[in-house]
Structures are given as C-alpha cells and as structure tokens.
Scaffold this active site. Structure first.
Site: not given
Length: 405
Positions: A103-105, A300, A305-306
């Site tokens: 999870c990028g965020h 989202d 991010g991913s």
C-alpha cells in the site's frame, strides 16, 4: 482522567490506540498499541493475523468504529528483515476484506510517522534512521509483505521531525507487466456492457504488478462514454465488480497474476480504471487519471501507490515511457485540488530484463500525507456487537459474529 477514559482504557475493554492520517484523502489508521504480538516471517505474521486476530481488523476497519472505505496499518517491529538490519520496521495492511500485500499511500503516511515518533516502545529502531543534513531528508526501509520499500522523508532542520510541506517518496519493489491487451470474456452483466463488448464478445484488459496485481481497463472499454470524472461511481463499481468476477472465474487468466517467487502474492487485488481522454490543465502529456477498486470494492481516494508502480511498469513494457521521466498520477480527489497527486518515476538503474520474464523496474513514488488525529477504540463487555464490526450496505446478510462478511 475522567471516569469514561478510565473505563475505556481498562484491559478488559481491549483498548487499541491509533494515529489517524490521510494521503490525498485516503485514510490510514496506524495501530500503535493494543495489537497482539505475532511471530514468524512477515508473511507468516500476515497469515496468523488473518487466522487469529481478524476480529481486530473488523473492529477497527468496519462500522461502527470505521467504515467501508477505511484502511489500516499494523506496525510489526520484529520481522526476518528487521532482525537482520535490512529494514527499520515491518507493516501489515488492513482492508475491508482482509490483508493486502502493499500500500503506497500507507507507506507515505508511515514514513512521516516513523520519523516523527521517538517512542522506542513503538519504534525500537528509531535511532537507526539516517538523515542527510544538507538535503534535509531522512532515509529508512519499511518491510511490507511484498518486500522492502526504500523511503525518504523530508525533515526539518534538526532532523527530528518530518516536514509536511514536501513530499515523501519510496522506491517500489520490482514491478512488471504480465499481460497487454488480454481479451476477457464477461460472465456478469452491467448496463453499459453492450457498448463495451468487442465483436468476439470480450473486453481488452492489461495486467501488471506493483507490490500487488491489478487489472487495467479504460473507462470507454467498460462502455462509458463520459470522462472518468463524470461517471457515476456506483455504475463504475458495478462494472469493475463484474469484470473482476469474470477474470477470477476464468482459470486461463490466472497466469497474469502469478508472482514468480511467492505464492502468497499471487492474487488479483483490484481493477484500475483509466481515462485516455484526461488532460491536466495546461499540459498535453505527463499526467493521467485513474480510479482504483480494490479488496471488496473499496475505492481508493488516492492515486494508489502500488498502482502507480504497476502503471509505470506497464507503460515501460508498452514502450510508452522511458526511465527517468516523471509522470503525474491523479485521483478524483487530486483533480479537484483536495490533495496533491502522486508522481511516479522509473529508476534508471533498477531495470532488469530476464529471459522468459517481463522486464522488471523499480518506481519512485512521491506523495504527501497528513495527520488527522489520534484515537483509542475499546469494547465494552456488555456491548452485543462484541469484537466485531459490520457493513451496513450488506445488511441483507448482516452477521455481527463474523463482522458482516
């Protein structure tokens, strides 16, 4: 401390404390105290969390303490990579459905928090973080289920706290495309489907991995005539849910979401809908818009991010993007000026081409996260809800004992 606070903090009420953040409008509820210890590798801890402590996920993510779109992160200071010094902290991710692998965020939010906290009970390796005094940037590694994320956090002059005015960045795990223009036969109906189907009765979809696997489809390919910003989200959710089900029910398509090294990462996490007609004001190229539906149709709020890593890898595979070129990725929140977009750049030195495998790239993703508060959640023994949570939108099959899932 008043009587209510005293009561809620008692062990029998199972208090769990969290730091609340958002990244471009997408929440991350960071659990800092009250989560049971689980041992083993991080993937083993993920499995144990699912098998033994899923009540905590439901309690914090679902209603009434959370909501269908809530997201969470559990700090895991002891993993196989923190023990060897390769990572400063491990993390597990919580969704409305279960436990994602990347999870990028949340990584962007965690980067800020790990720099800002000086509580060694929460972050035992806090003093191992290094920082560049001239660039005013701290560097740390976070161990996610998909691998290590190399994070850089802007800091203030003393290096002791993060600077919220500048973006956090992380370098993704190796990302790659697995399928381009793959025809998908549709087994489930949505109202716009007839406009979407090709003469062969299929829809063209791309597949790529950025720490999690995604299917990519343009809004027009789902039968929508309007720009992505103008499409009703309920209609789009229905279409992506039908598309996901059609993909998952076709065993011939599983090859497009198989990880080359780890079976636990081999599942299709969601659908990202793009818009080929999108143009950022004042720019012709260099920006794009996407909406991510993940887990159990969570939407989202951030550009994902991913998903940015996967989209950049897909663009590289298609020959549409070279290394070193920065690209802006918008969500519906950032296009309205309610949060800064993400920026993705393929790192030139990390491109790998292995015979028989798709080209792998590492992508630097930049974004900004902000604190929204702190919270402690408890469970009164007399509460019939107990440890669970529920999804009110699924009231027809509501079951408190299993969180309504």
């Amino acid at each position: 401390m008043d009587i209510i606070t005293q009561r809620l903090s008692q062990p029998e009420n199972k208090p769990v404390s969290c730091i609340e953040t958002h990244t471009c409008g997408e929440p991350t509820r960071i659990i800092i105290d009250g989560y049971p210890d689980v041992t083993g590798t991080l993937l083993e801890q993920r499995a144990k969390a699912k098998a033994q402590h899923d009540d905590i996920r439901k309690r914090l993510i679902l209603e009434p303490r959370g909501h269908y779109e809530m997201y969470g992160a559990v700090l895991r200071p002891n993993t196989e990579l923190t023990r060897t010094g390769q990572a400063h902290m491990g993390v597990l991710f919580l969704t409305n459905e279960g436990y994602s692998t990347m999870c990028g965020h949340a990584i962007i939010a965690l980067g800020r928090f790990l720099v800002d906290t000086h509580d060694h009970k929460i972050f035992p390796r806090r003093n191992n973080i290094t920082w560049n005094r001239s660039a005013l940037v701290a560097s740390l590694n976070i161990h996610a289920p998909c691998g290590i994320l190399r994070v850089k956090v802007p800091v203030k002059k003393d290096g002791k706290s993060s600077d919220p005015t500048r973006p956090v960045s992380f370098v993704s795990v190796p990302s790659f495309a697995t399928g381009v223009n793959i025809p998908v036969n549709i087994n489930h109906y949505w109202p716009q489907l007839e406009k979407a189907l090709t003469p062969k009765g299929s829809i063209s979809v791309d597949f790529a991995y950025g720490g999690a696997f995604y299917a990519f489809v343009d809004a027009s390919s789902l039968g929508f005539d309007a720009p992505l910003e103008d499409i009703n989200m309920l209609d789009l959710s229905k279409a992506t849910e039908c598309l996901l089900s059609s993909i998952r029910e076709n065993p011939e398509l599983t090859e497009y979401f198989q990880h080359p090294e780890e079976a636990d990462l081999s599942f299709l996490y969601g659908v990202i809908v793009t818009d080929d007609t999108f143009r950022e004001k004042g720019r012709v190229l260099g920006a794009e818009l996407g909406i991510t539906f993940f887990a159990d149709q969570q939407i989202d709020r951030s550009p994902t991010g991913s998903g940015v890593a996967a989209r950049a890898a897909l663009a590289y595979c298609k020959g549409e993007r070279e290394a070193g070129i920065s690209w802006t990725y918008h969500s519906l929140v950032s296009t309205r000026g309610l949060g800064p977009p993400f920026v993705g750049t393929i790192e030139p030195e990390t491109i790998e081409t292995n015979e028989g495998r798709p080209a792998q790239v590492c992508v630097r993703v930049e974004g900004q996260a902000f604190y929204t508060g702190f919270s402690t959640f408890s469970v009164e023994p007399a509460d019939p809800l107990g440890d669970a949570g529920f999804v009110f939108a699924k009231a027809s099959n509501l079951a408190l004992s299993d969180g309504g899932q």
